[in-house]
Design a protein around this motif. Structure first.
Motif, PDB file in Angstrom:
ATOM      1  N   SER A 116       0.957  -1.233   0.082  1.00  0.00           N
ATOM      2  CA  SER A 116       0.015  -0.135  -0.336  1.00  0.00           C
ATOM      3  C   SER A 116       1.163   1.253   0.013  1.00  0.00           C
ATOM      4  O   SER A 116       0.871   2.729  -0.556  1.00  0.00           O
ATOM      5  CB  SER A 116      -0.897  -0.260   1.567  1.00  0.00           C
ATOM      6  N   LYS A 117       1.918   0.818   1.053  1.00  0.00           N
ATOM      7  CA  LYS A 117       2.649   2.404   0.880  1.00  0.00           C
ATOM      8  C   LYS A 117       3.510   2.442  -0.543  1.00  0.00           C
ATOM      9  O   LYS A 117       3.741   3.782  -0.842  1.00  0.00           O
ATOM     10  CB  LYS A 117       4.093   2.424   1.375  1.00  0.00           C
ATOM     11  N   ALA A 118       3.838   1.499  -0.791  1.00  0.00           N
ATOM     12  CA  ALA A 118       4.414   1.624  -2.288  1.00  0.00           C
ATOM     13  C   ALA A 118       2.988   2.195  -3.631  1.00  0.00           C
ATOM     14  O   ALA A 118       3.507   2.596  -4.606  1.00  0.00           O
ATOM     15  CB  ALA A 118       5.147   1.308  -3.023  1.00  0.00           C
ATOM     16  N   LEU A 119       2.267   1.487  -3.228  1.00  0.00           N
ATOM     17  CA  LEU A 119       1.089   2.500  -4.494  1.00  0.00           C
ATOM     18  C   LEU A 119       0.913   3.245  -4.343  1.00  0.00           C
ATOM     19  O   LEU A 119       0.651   4.172  -5.058  1.00  0.00           O
ATOM     20  CB  LEU A 119      -0.196   1.394  -3.577  1.00  0.00           C
ATOM     21  N   ARG A 120       0.603   3.966  -2.784  1.00  0.00           N
ATOM     22  CA  ARG A 120       0.685   5.723  -2.536  1.00  0.00           C
ATOM     23  C   ARG A 120       1.955   6.530  -3.040  1.00  0.00           C
ATOM     24  O   ARG A 120       1.410   7.421  -3.585  1.00  0.00           O
ATOM     25  CB  ARG A 120       0.682   5.293  -0.537  1.00  0.00           C
ATOM     26  N   LEU A 121       2.935   5.885  -2.757  1.00  0.00           N
ATOM     27  CA  LEU A 121       3.760   6.817  -3.681  1.00  0.00           C
ATOM     28  C   LEU A 121       4.022   6.387  -5.430  1.00  0.00           C
ATOM     29  O   LEU A 121       3.453   8.057  -5.512  1.00  0.00           O
ATOM     30  CB  LEU A 121       5.591   6.056  -3.344  1.00  0.00           C
ATOM     31  N   LEU A 122       3.020   5.971  -5.716  1.00  0.00           N
ATOM     32  CA  LEU A 122       3.352   5.839  -6.872  1.00  0.00           C
ATOM     33  C   LEU A 122       1.752   6.795  -7.724  1.00  0.00           C
ATOM     34  O   LEU A 122       1.887   7.058  -8.618  1.00  0.00           O
ATOM     35  CB  LEU A 122       2.925   4.457  -7.985  1.00  0.00           C
TER      36      LEU A 122
ATOM     37  N   GLY B 188       5.794   2.492  10.328  1.00  0.00           N
ATOM     38  CA  GLY B 188       7.231   2.616   9.652  1.00  0.00           C
ATOM     39  C   GLY B 188       7.121   3.318   8.774  1.00  0.00           C
ATOM     40  O   GLY B 188       5.917   3.329   6.911  1.00  0.00           O
ATOM     41  N   ARG B 189       8.260   3.727   8.117  1.00  0.00           N
ATOM     42  CA  ARG B 189       8.184   4.891   7.028  1.00  0.00           C
ATOM     43  C   ARG B 189       9.476   4.476   5.194  1.00  0.00           C
ATOM     44  O   ARG B 189       9.690   5.188   4.673  1.00  0.00           O
ATOM     45  CB  ARG B 189       9.506   5.601   7.716  1.00  0.00           C
TER      46      ARG B 189
ATOM     47  N   GLY C  14      17.132   7.404  -3.280  1.00  0.00           N
ATOM     48  CA  GLY C  14      15.994   6.905  -3.572  1.00  0.00           C
ATOM     49  C   GLY C  14      14.771   7.652  -2.483  1.00  0.00           C
ATOM     50  O   GLY C  14      14.028   8.611  -2.798  1.00  0.00           O
ATOM     51  N   VAL C  15      15.650   8.343  -1.662  1.00  0.00           N
ATOM     52  CA  VAL C  15      15.345   8.718  -0.201  1.00  0.00           C
ATOM     53  C   VAL C  15      14.679  10.014  -0.787  1.00  0.00           C
ATOM     54  O   VAL C  15      13.449  11.078  -0.271  1.00  0.00           O
ATOM     55  CB  VAL C  15      16.090   9.116   0.915  1.00  0.00           C
ATOM     56  N   GLY C  16      16.250  10.957  -1.055  1.00  0.00           N
ATOM     57  CA  GLY C  16      15.076  12.750  -1.480  1.00  0.00           C
ATOM     58  C   GLY C  16      14.322  13.015  -2.351  1.00  0.00           C
ATOM     59  O   GLY C  16      14.443  13.492  -2.748  1.00  0.00           O
ATOM     60  N   LYS C  17      13.982  11.781  -3.348  1.00  0.00           N
ATOM     61  CA  LYS C  17      12.693  12.038  -4.985  1.00  0.00           C
ATOM     62  C   LYS C  17      11.969  12.006  -4.439  1.00  0.00           C
ATOM     63  O   LYS C  17      10.756  11.562  -5.025  1.00  0.00           O
ATOM     64  CB  LYS C  17      13.338  10.613  -5.630  1.00  0.00           C
ATOM     65  N   ILE C  18      11.175  11.162  -2.911  1.00  0.00           N
ATOM     66  CA  ILE C  18       9.830  10.876  -2.008  1.00  0.00           C
ATOM     67  C   ILE C  18       9.648  11.963  -1.813  1.00  0.00           C
ATOM     68  O   ILE C  18      10.042  12.463  -1.116  1.00  0.00           O
ATOM     69  CB  ILE C  18      10.005   9.720  -1.597  1.00  0.00           C
ATOM     70  N   THR C  19       8.249  12.524  -1.927  1.00  0.00           N
ATOM     71  CA  THR C  19       7.529  13.928  -2.032  1.00  0.00           C
ATOM     72  C   THR C  19       7.264  13.554  -1.311  1.00  0.00           C
ATOM     73  O   THR C  19       5.894  12.856  -1.171  1.00  0.00           O
ATOM     74  CB  THR C  19       7.302  14.975  -3.133  1.00  0.00           C
TER      75      THR C  19
ATOM     76  N   MET D  42       6.422   8.941   3.547  1.00  0.00           N
ATOM     77  CA  MET D  42       5.530   6.884   3.579  1.00  0.00           C
ATOM     78  C   MET D  42       4.713   7.002   4.584  1.00  0.00           C
ATOM     79  O   MET D  42       4.385   5.579   4.567  1.00  0.00           O
ATOM     80  CB  MET D  42       7.076   6.283   2.930  1.00  0.00           C
ATOM     81  N   LEU D  43       5.164   6.910   6.223  1.00  0.00           N
ATOM     82  CA  LEU D  43       4.254   7.198   7.112  1.00  0.00           C
ATOM     83  C   LEU D  43       2.822   6.982   6.602  1.00  0.00           C
ATOM     84  O   LEU D  43       2.184   8.664   5.983  1.00  0.00           O
ATOM     85  CB  LEU D  43       5.174   7.707   8.237  1.00  0.00           C
TER      86      LEU D  43
END
Length: 370
Positions: free
Chosen positions: A99-105, A146-147, A121-126, A166-167
């Motif tokens: 679900s977190k990965a889906l949410r990212l997309l 978890g993050r 990749g940490v800095g690429k996630i907004t 990601m939290l």
């Protein structure tokens, strides 16, 4: 300078699922996609969520036991086709990670590999992502607070996508949902929670709040897990295990270590599809022995909590609750061990173990765990 960051909103108690619609409304979700798996659908447990929400919701039930990028993309396709505006993760760690990965997309372009921590990749996630509520139905990963999302990527690697963004917005922790969980799944997920507490406490970063939370989680989990395995309807044991699971993940913001550096690539062995918590349980004692010479007084603290030498106590607990005897019992071969030892050096948990292992030392730990 020490940076200490905590965490997200947590709603925790028996019957908490009854407020899920209220929480969706607070986050502005009018049509959330429920992410779950086929086991939860067939067991009828997912009906508890539908009844609490008061209306039918679109459901993606294709979460595999080790979440894959392929499944994430399938969930994203359904999210788009159903016109969804948020995610409710209803399940164990695999469901919540997917679900977190889906949410990212929902706000970032694929592929997922570009967001992996070891790829910078940490800095690429907004924060350009949809809202999410995580509802755990097991007590192990603590992924609801978890993050990170750990995903089997399309290129065959099992990697962590990590960011404070990601939290989940809300972790809705209702121990009622774990009543009657089968003994082996209770044992394996429970050892996952204990591994988080142990590894966090041993990690060398300076974070006294994380250490305190890890010790509390370890104490609760160690005392409650045998009772939860013996009697799946023991409400107090289930409450304690869900709290221990949550605390383990709250604490591991500090960092994990060699157990997870090894279990992540081991869990990526496609032909075996091994359970993460089971692997953690088997590898915990060998890693404790590997770390002993560098953790100083922490060994005695763990001895006092567990009532004996930590490695021996963990091995006995594994036997008592029915964890398999070693990696051989899971079908792991010498060829697998070579692959896992090499891959562990590239895992994001490798650098936060108190004693940095070489490939040969990782291979020796795996051999000891056979």
């Amino acid at each position: 300078m020490t940076t200490i960051t905590y965490l997200t909103r947590i709603e925790f108690d028996f019957g908490g699922i009854s407020k899920v619609r209220t929480y969706c409304e607070q986050l502005g979700m009018k049509r959330p996609l429920v992410v779950s798996d086929q086991g939860l659908v067939s067991s009828g447990l997912l009906d508890r969520l539908t009844e609490a929400y008061g209306a039918a919701l679109p459901v993606f039930d294709g979460t595999p036991s080790n979440p894959t990028e392929e499944a994430v993309m399938a969930a994203k396709a359904q999210y788009d086709s159903e016109g969804c505006d948020g995610v409710i993760a209803f399940g164990g760690g695999s469901v919540i990670d997917l679900s977190k990965a889906l949410r990212l997309l929902t706000g970032h372009e694929p592929p997922l590999s570009q967001y992996a921590a070891i790829e910078g990749g940490v800095g690429k996630i907004t924060g350009n992502i949809c809202p999410m509520i995580a509802v755990p139905t097991t007590s192990g990963t603590g992924s609801e607070v978890g993050r990170a999302a750990v995903i089997n990527l399309a290129d065959g690697r099992k990697l962590g996508l990590i960011s404070p963004h990601m939290l989940p917005n809300i972790a809705l922790c209702d121990p009622d949902l774990t009543l009657g969980l089968p003994p082996f799944l209770t044992a394996a997920t429970g050892m996952d929670a204990l591994s988080h507490c142990l590894e966090t406490y041993m990690a060398p970063a300076i974070n006294p709040p994380a250490d305190a939370i890890a010790i509390d989680g370890l104490t609760r989990g160690f005392n409650a897990l045998p009772a939860a395995v013996r009697n799946g309807s023991d409400r107090q044991a289930r409450w304690e295990m869900m709290m221990a699971s949550m605390e383990g993940a709250m604490a591991f913001q500090k960092g994990l270590g060699a157990v997870h550096a090894l279990t992540h690539p081991a869990g990526a062995i496609k032909e075996l599809n091994l359970h993460h918590g089971t692997l953690n349980a088997i590898l915990m004692a060998p890693v404790l022995r590997f770390n002993r010479q560098v953790i100083g007084a922490k060994w005695q603290v763990l001895t006092d909590i567990l009532g004996g030498e930590p490695d021996a106590v963990i091995e006995q607990l594994n036997r008592d609750i029915g964890i398999p005897s070693g990696l051989d019992a899971l079908g792991v071969t010498a060829a697998h061990l070579d692959r896992v030892a090499k891959a562990a050096l590239l895992d994001h948990c490798h650098a936060t173990n108190p004693r940095i292992a070489t490939e040969a030392e990782y291979r020796a730990i795996l051999e000891e765990a056979r």
